[in-house]
Design an enzyme around this catalytic site. Structure first.
Site, PDB file in Angstrom:
ATOM      1  N   GLY A  55       0.856  -1.192   0.000  1.00 48.13           N
ATOM      2  CA  GLY A  55       0.000   0.000   0.000  1.00 48.13           C
ATOM      3  C   GLY A  55       0.883   1.229   0.000  1.00 48.13           C
ATOM      4  N   CYS A  82       5.325  -6.025   1.763  1.00 47.98           N
ATOM      5  CA  CYS A  82       5.620  -4.588   1.677  1.00 47.98           C
ATOM      6  C   CYS A  82       4.919  -3.819   2.802  1.00 47.98           C
ATOM      7  CB  CYS A  82       5.273  -4.069   0.282  1.00 47.98           C
ATOM      8  SG  CYS A  82       6.041  -2.483  -0.057  1.00 47.98           S
ATOM      9  N   TYR A  83       3.931  -2.972   2.469  1.00 47.72           N
ATOM     10  CA  TYR A  83       3.219  -2.266   3.547  1.00 47.72           C
ATOM     11  C   TYR A  83       2.689  -3.270   4.569  1.00 47.72           C
ATOM     12  CZ  TYR A  83      -0.184   0.720   5.954  1.00 47.72           C
ATOM     13  OH  TYR A  83      -0.896   1.408   6.904  1.00 47.72           O
ATOM     14  N   LYS A 369      -7.462 -11.642 -18.096  1.00 47.53           N
ATOM     15  CA  LYS A 369      -7.898 -12.103 -19.417  1.00 47.53           C
ATOM     16  C   LYS A 369      -7.562 -13.576 -19.676  1.00 47.53           C
ATOM     17  CE  LYS A 369      -9.132  -9.653 -22.755  1.00 47.53           C
ATOM     18  NZ  LYS A 369     -10.461  -9.078 -22.858  1.00 47.53           N
TER      19      LYS A 369
HETATM   20  P1  XMP Z   1      -5.685  -0.330 -22.521  1.00 45.66           P
HETATM   21  O1  XMP Z   1      -5.966   0.514 -23.712  1.00 45.66           O
HETATM   22  O2  XMP Z   1      -6.340   0.215 -21.281  1.00 45.66           O
HETATM   23  O3  XMP Z   1      -6.392  -1.718 -22.802  1.00 45.66           O
HETATM   24  O4  XMP Z   1      -4.244  -0.633 -22.334  1.00 45.66           O
HETATM   25  C1  XMP Z   1      -6.247  -2.883 -22.040  1.00 45.66           C
HETATM   26  C2  XMP Z   1      -7.188  -3.903 -22.608  1.00 45.66           C
HETATM   27  O5  XMP Z   1      -8.538  -3.525 -22.341  1.00 45.66           O
HETATM   28  C3  XMP Z   1      -9.231  -3.319 -23.551  1.00 45.66           C
HETATM   29  N1  XMP Z   1     -10.056  -2.137 -23.346  1.00 45.66           N
HETATM   30  C4  XMP Z   1     -11.352  -2.184 -23.024  1.00 45.66           C
HETATM   31  N2  XMP Z   1     -12.163  -3.222 -22.853  1.00 45.66           N
HETATM   32  N3  XMP Z   1     -13.926  -1.751 -22.368  1.00 45.66           N
HETATM   33  C5  XMP Z   1     -13.463  -2.998 -22.534  1.00 45.66           C
HETATM   34  O6  XMP Z   1     -14.247  -3.936 -22.391  1.00 45.66           O
HETATM   35  C6  XMP Z   1     -13.153  -0.647 -22.536  1.00 45.66           C
HETATM   36  O7  XMP Z   1     -13.599   0.472 -22.380  1.00 45.66           O
HETATM   37  C7  XMP Z   1     -11.803  -0.888 -22.891  1.00 45.66           C
HETATM   38  N4  XMP Z   1     -10.760  -0.061 -23.110  1.00 45.66           N
HETATM   39  C8  XMP Z   1      -9.691  -0.867 -23.393  1.00 45.66           C
HETATM   40  C9  XMP Z   1      -8.195  -3.127 -24.610  1.00 45.66           C
HETATM   41  O8  XMP Z   1      -8.673  -3.469 -25.895  1.00 45.66           O
HETATM   42  C10 XMP Z   1      -7.107  -4.034 -24.114  1.00 45.66           C
HETATM   43  O9  XMP Z   1      -7.362  -5.369 -24.434  1.00 45.66           O
END
Ligand code: XMP
Length: 513
Positions: A55, A82-83, A369
């Site tokens: 934290g 850590c914290y 994911k």
């Molecule tokens: P970023 O652009 O934040 O994206 O590095 C990380 C992952 O998230 C997806 N992404 C989204 N997915 N709603 C979603 O369901 C969103 O508003 C959104 N914005 C980004 C992006 O494609 C990548 O896989």
């Protein structure tokens, strides 16, 4: 049978879910709970062990999060990180101070390999440090089990009380033997048997969803992406036709995507559910007219999404639950909890405050994911869907920098289609986390035939990542980029230049807005 469980008590660190995920990788079920959870609530969960997270605070500040010292007397094994390690030391009358020298990043730590936490580790091992305070003196009854030249108590333990602490972060990849340490804690200190697998997640989630929903009606926001597809199939398995999936074609989808989603989830598809496709393209283009600011675009798209659902829900009649495929990186990057807002992710920060449903269900909220993909495979979802590239909720809306117009949507759809086709044809997509074309709002001068052009630049993005929290730009073969470039400038009207994005995340994000 209830799975054995480890609780991660969240004191506001960045890696809290990562700790939970690492524990799950050891086949032990793990949940993150806020540090405001009472001792009785914790006892009621009957955890096999507790991990205190890092934290940003200093334990000696009154206002910093603390916890009832009684927790250390319950006989439940605790690992402070850590914290969390400093909190353990401070609560048990050790000394925590500002370190004369802060340590950040890779650090060689000397560990006591006779300590159960470091069983099987190398005596000198590389760990990830990130601290300005340190434990100057361990509490009585503790032995120091690791140190660095500038950190006298890099780890400590009191085996009789099953209390362990590390100043460094065993959960991050940069701590070379971190998984070994976490596994030692989970198995050798907490005595877990390792009774949890992804199929337990699928089974227990389906069961929990059934119990929660009863005979209620459920509406699911289906985008056709991996997350919402897995969420929809979980729900379909749990409550069958009590589920209606609404698929909004917001005119910001990839080329042909609307029809592809309908083919899988629609009436001729694979699943038992009700499917409604709403063609709302024009409505979105109208709302987005003249809007250039990324957060505003995201909010408009998110809000409009919910409006469409509300309208559909009204047509269906009383709907009790709204299901969303929100996954963990969406949650933290939207600044829920203690982290800073990077983007208002669709379905999280973009939600309007008034929603006409009893409750929102987000069954994937705790998963990364790749864990969602594993769940998808467990559910028997076809591989081409499970390994489909992630596609953001706001769709091409955030891949068109600046104002969104129908014409720009067409350009980016065509360019992206060519890009994906060529990358797949060359077999260059195997290890890519995500790749797509986006449209800059830059126009520049070019020459085609004997004519001057003043057209848009398309940007190609390809990244390697497994958790989407960090990513590096992929080194696509030059021939592929060349081929894609030629095809885009020749085949897509309105484009005279193609750029390649070489930036990692951080400092950039994967999407452009
Ligand atoms: P970023 O652009 O934040 O994206 O590095 C990380 C992952 O998230 C997806 N992404 C989204 N997915 N709603 C979603 O369901 C969103 O508003 C959104 N914005 C980004 C992006 O494609 C990548 O896989």
């Amino acid at each position: 049978m209830k799975n054995e469980m480890i609780i991660v008590l969240d004191f506001g660190g960045q890696y809290n879910q990562l700790i939970a995920r690492r524990v799950r990788e050891c086949n032990v079920y793990c949940e993150v709970k806020p540090y405001t959870m009472s001792l009785d609530e914790i006892k009621a969960l009957n955890p096999k062990g507790i991990i205190f997270t890092g934290g940003p605070n200093s334990v000696y500040d009154e206002a910093s999060p603390h916890y009832d010292k009684e927790i250390f007397n319950l006989g439940i094994p605790i690992l402070g990180i850590c914290y969390g390690s400093q909190l353990m030391a401070y609560s048990l009358d050790g000394t925590v101070e500002t370190a004369p020298v802060s340590e950040y990043g890779h650090t060689e730590v000397t560990v006591d390999t006779t300590d159960v936490l470091f069983d099987g580790a190398s005596e000198k091992t590389v760990c990830w440090m990130s601290h300005t305070d340190y434990i100057a003196k361990a509490p009585e009854g503790f032995k120091v089990t690791a140190y660095t030249p500038v950190c006298p108590v890099a780890a400590m333990s009191c085996a009789e009380r099953k209390l362990y602490a590390t100043q460094f972060h065993p959960e991050v990849m940069h701590t070379k033997e971190g998984m070994k340490m976490l596994s030692n804690f989970v198995y050798k200190v907490c005595g877990c048997a390792g009774d949890w697998k992804m199929d337990s997640f699928v089974d227990s989630t389906i069961k929990a969803l059934r119990e929660k929903i009863g005979s209620g009606k459920v509406l699911c926001a289906l985008s056709g992406g991996v997350d919402s597809s897995v969420a929809a199939v979980l729900l379909s398995k749990a409550v069958g036709r009590q589920l209606t999936c609404v698929f909004v074609d917001h005119g910001l989808l990839r080329k042909n995507e609307g029809d592809e989603v309908e083919a899988v989830f629609g009436p001729n598809g694979h699943y038992e559910l009700n499917f409604i496709r709403v063609n709302a393209q024009q409505r979105y283009y109208d709302k987005l007219k003249g809007v250039t600011e990324p957060e505003e675009k995201r909010k408009i798209i998110g809000a409009e999404f919910i409006r469409v659902f509300e309208e559909e829900a009204k047509k269906i009649g009383s709907v009790d639950f709204l299901v969303q495929g929100t996954i963990y990186p969406d949650v933290i990057e939207s600044g829920l909890g203690q982290s800073a807002v990077i983007k208002s992710h669709h379905n999280v920060g973009g939600l309007p405050s008034v929603v006409d449903f009893k409750e929102i269900i987000e069954p994937l909220r705790m998963l990364f994911k790749d864990e969602v993909r594993k769940a998808g495979l467990e559910l028997g979802i076809p591989e081409h869907l499970v390994f489909r590239q992630p596609f953001p909720g706001p769709g091409l809306g955030i891949r068109i920098i600046g104002e969104v117009t129908e014409e720009k949507v067409r350009i980016v759809q065509e360019a992206d289609y060519i890009y994906r086709e060529e990358v797949a044809k060359a077999g260059a997509d195997k290890n890519l986390g995500q790749y797509f074309a986006a449209l800059t709002n830059m126009r520049s001068v070019g020459v085609m035939g004997d004519f001057r052009t003043y057209d848009y630049a398309v940007v190609l993005r390809a990244v390697n990542t497994s958790d989407f929290m960090t990513a590096e730009a992929a080194r696509l073969p030059w021939e592929v980029i060349e081929k894609v470039t030629n095809r885009i400038v020749n085949e897509v009207k309105g484009v005279n230049r193609v750029l390649y994005d070489c930036t990692g995340k951080p400092p950039a994000t994967i999407e452009f807005e």
